[in-house]
Design an enzyme around this catalytic site. Structure first.
Site, PDB file in Angstrom:
ATOM      1  N   HIS A 114       0.699  -1.032   0.083  1.00  0.00           N
ATOM      2  CA  HIS A 114      -0.091   0.035   0.161  1.00  0.00           C
ATOM      3  C   HIS A 114       0.946   1.367  -0.071  1.00  0.00           C
ATOM      4  CE1 HIS A 114      -2.826   2.816   1.621  1.00  0.00           C
ATOM      5  NE2 HIS A 114      -3.696   2.048   1.561  1.00  0.00           N
ATOM      6  N   ASP A 191       3.455  -4.272   8.189  1.00  0.00           N
ATOM      7  CA  ASP A 191       2.087  -3.753   8.085  1.00  0.00           C
ATOM      8  C   ASP A 191       0.909  -4.726   8.289  1.00  0.00           C
ATOM      9  OD1 ASP A 191      -0.253  -2.568   7.590  1.00  0.00           O
ATOM     10  OD2 ASP A 191       0.438  -1.661   5.368  1.00  0.00           O
ATOM     11  N   GLN A 194      -4.148  -5.373   7.161  1.00  0.00           N
ATOM     12  CA  GLN A 194      -5.049  -6.506   6.628  1.00  0.00           C
ATOM     13  C   GLN A 194      -4.967  -7.844   7.183  1.00  0.00           C
ATOM     14  OE1 GLN A 194      -7.516  -5.763   4.611  1.00  0.00           O
ATOM     15  NE2 GLN A 194      -6.682  -3.694   4.001  1.00  0.00           N
ATOM     16  N   LYS A 217     -10.600  -1.156  10.134  1.00  0.00           N
ATOM     17  CA  LYS A 217     -10.376  -2.410   9.288  1.00  0.00           C
ATOM     18  C   LYS A 217     -10.598  -3.571  10.431  1.00  0.00           C
ATOM     19  CE  LYS A 217      -7.585  -0.185   6.079  1.00  0.00           C
ATOM     20  NZ  LYS A 217      -8.012   0.044   4.578  1.00  0.00           N
ATOM     21  N   CYS A 357      -4.375   1.746  -4.014  1.00  0.00           N
ATOM     22  CA  CYS A 357      -3.514   2.558  -3.203  1.00  0.00           C
ATOM     23  C   CYS A 357      -2.089   1.937  -3.599  1.00  0.00           C
ATOM     24  CB  CYS A 357      -3.759   2.657  -1.785  1.00  0.00           C
ATOM     25  SG  CYS A 357      -5.213   3.998  -1.371  1.00  0.00           S
TER      26      CYS A 357
END
Ligand code: PMP
Length: 412
Positions: A114, A191, A194, A217, A357
């Site tokens: 991203h 990261d 997700q 999220k 993104c």
């Protein structure tokens, strides 16, 4: 009570929501906690002697404890609240850039990241005269893991990679990247945006240096993010912003900082958001195993349904039938990704189209964008069938429309 029953949105809406990788709906408890706090308990945190202030501070700090327990952080003071994963990564790149912690001349970033986990590193590389290297994604949208691991060398300063890609749904073997980084004295940045709503994560087990994610999220409020860091690294980093809350002592000529986590939390935070986030963490902590199993079933059904559609190419690990994350990015021979999303919207199915993104990834895949279906705990197998049916119908409609347009044009 079913998992879906926790989400009041679905009592109002008759459509299908398949854009949870962008943001998830909120549980009743998250909504109630927000309203309750704003109506009954609202006050600022960390600076009041009065009861309401202390109460608000206790609630705010209780969320920090819960988040720490949820991700297996050794201590709550390693959990820094930000306004989202984007801010967490910017805090990191900026403060690392202002620190003495970087040794090595290269920053390694995965090719499907991203923008939030690419651009701050791009900027840092420029500022510190480092080389940004990109770990290879092949034309099918899969990470070339062995080649990528071989790029981690004594020259590496930072390895930045998502646990799960928002653009492809790929789940990466992050433990191998973390270990490789540490073998070469590089810092590992994961990261987890997700990942955290889909699988258990444990900071002690992963042993990464930094881990980031966003509350919105994971069924929580917008405007709240987390930056986890190893204690000694957070201690060694300078503050990101200066102002109230983060300061210990100040005169007109000098100032000293609080220790972590407040050192990184300048200004008045999203108090109600952080307080309500606790309800989302409780929900996930309680149901994550069930959710993970359920999402696996959704993924299998989605894969089967899409595989049967002619001219549809699923990208990444999902396309190889080896992903249990219910997120698929696909392209169609005959229809532009935006048109797919518009046609799906006519059937009341919300899917995402575009570059997600991750523009440089689209260049690698040689597409202008993809259509992305991303599901979550509240979606059902029936909805997956309805999504696949809607897509098939949309394609038939589109094919007929194209034929009509051609024959219209041919009229004298
Ligand atoms: N990383 C990943 C993998 C994401 O999916 C997103 C959001 N799409 C972000 C970072 C940025 O999160 P936020 O917009 O909540 O800051």
């Amino acid at each position: 009570m079913s998992i879906r029953d926790h989400f009041p949105y679905f009592q109002q809406s008759t459509g299908i929501y398949a854009d949870s990788a962008a943001t998830t709906h909120k549980t009743q408890a998250v909504i109630e906690r927000t309203v309750e706090f704003l109506t009954r308990d609202y006050a600022t945190v960390h600076r009041s002697a009065y009861r309401a202030g202390n109460n608000a501070t206790n609630k705010f700090e209780a969320t920090r404890q819960k988040v720490a327990a949820f991700i297996g952080s050794p201590s709550a003071n390693q959990i820094i609240f930000t306004k989202g994963a984007t801010e967490s990564l910017n805090v990191l790149a900026t403060t690392l850039g202002n620190s003495e912690l970087l040794s090595g001349s290269e920053i390694l970033v995965c090719g499907s990241e991203h923008h939030a986990n690419l651009l701050p590193w791009q900027q840092l590389a420029e500022k510190r005269g480092l080389t940004l290297k990109i770990m290879p994604i092949n034309s099918a949208g899969q990470l070339e893991v062995e080649r990528a691991l071989a790029m981690v060398t004594p020259a590496t300063a930072i390895v930045a990679i998502a646990q799960v890609s928002n653009a492809l749904g790929n789940e990466y073997p992050i433990k191998r990247f973390i270990d490789a980084a540490h073998a070469h004295k590089a810092l590992s940045v994961i990261d987890g945006t997700q990942a955290v709503a889909h699988m258990p994560v444990d900071m002690r087990e992963l042993a990464c240096d930094f881990y980031v994610f966003s509350a919105h999220k994971m069924y929580g409020p917008t405007g709240v993010g987390v930056l986890y860091g190893k204690a000694e690294l957070l201690d060694a980093l300078p503050p990101y912003q200066l102002g109230g809350e983060m300061v210990a002592q100040a005169t007109f000529s000098r100032a000293s900082w609080q220790s972590k986590p407040l050192k990184f939390e300048a200004g008045t935070p999203n108090i109600a958001g952080v307080v309500a986030f606790a309800a989302a963490v409780d929900f996930l902590a309680k149901h994550l195993k069930t959710i993970q199993e359920h999402e696996k079933t959704l993924a299998v059904n989605l894969y089967r349904g899409l595989k049967a559609i002619e001219g549809l190419r699923m990208l990444g690990d999902f396309g190889q039938g080896i992903s249990s994350i219910p997120l698929v990015s696909f392209i169609l021979d005959s229809v532009h990704h935006h048109d797919v999303a518009l046609l799906m919207d006519k059937a009341s199915v919300a899917v995402r189209s575009g570059h997600h993104c991750a523009m440089p990834l689209m260049d690698v895949l040689q597409v202008s964008g993809t259509t992305r279906i991303s599901l979550a705990a509240y979606n059902t197998v029936e909805e997956v069938e309805a999504i696949v049916d809607a897509l098939k119908k949309a394609l038939v409609m589109e094919a007929n429309a194209t034929v009509e347009t051609v024959s219209d044009a041919e009229l004298p």
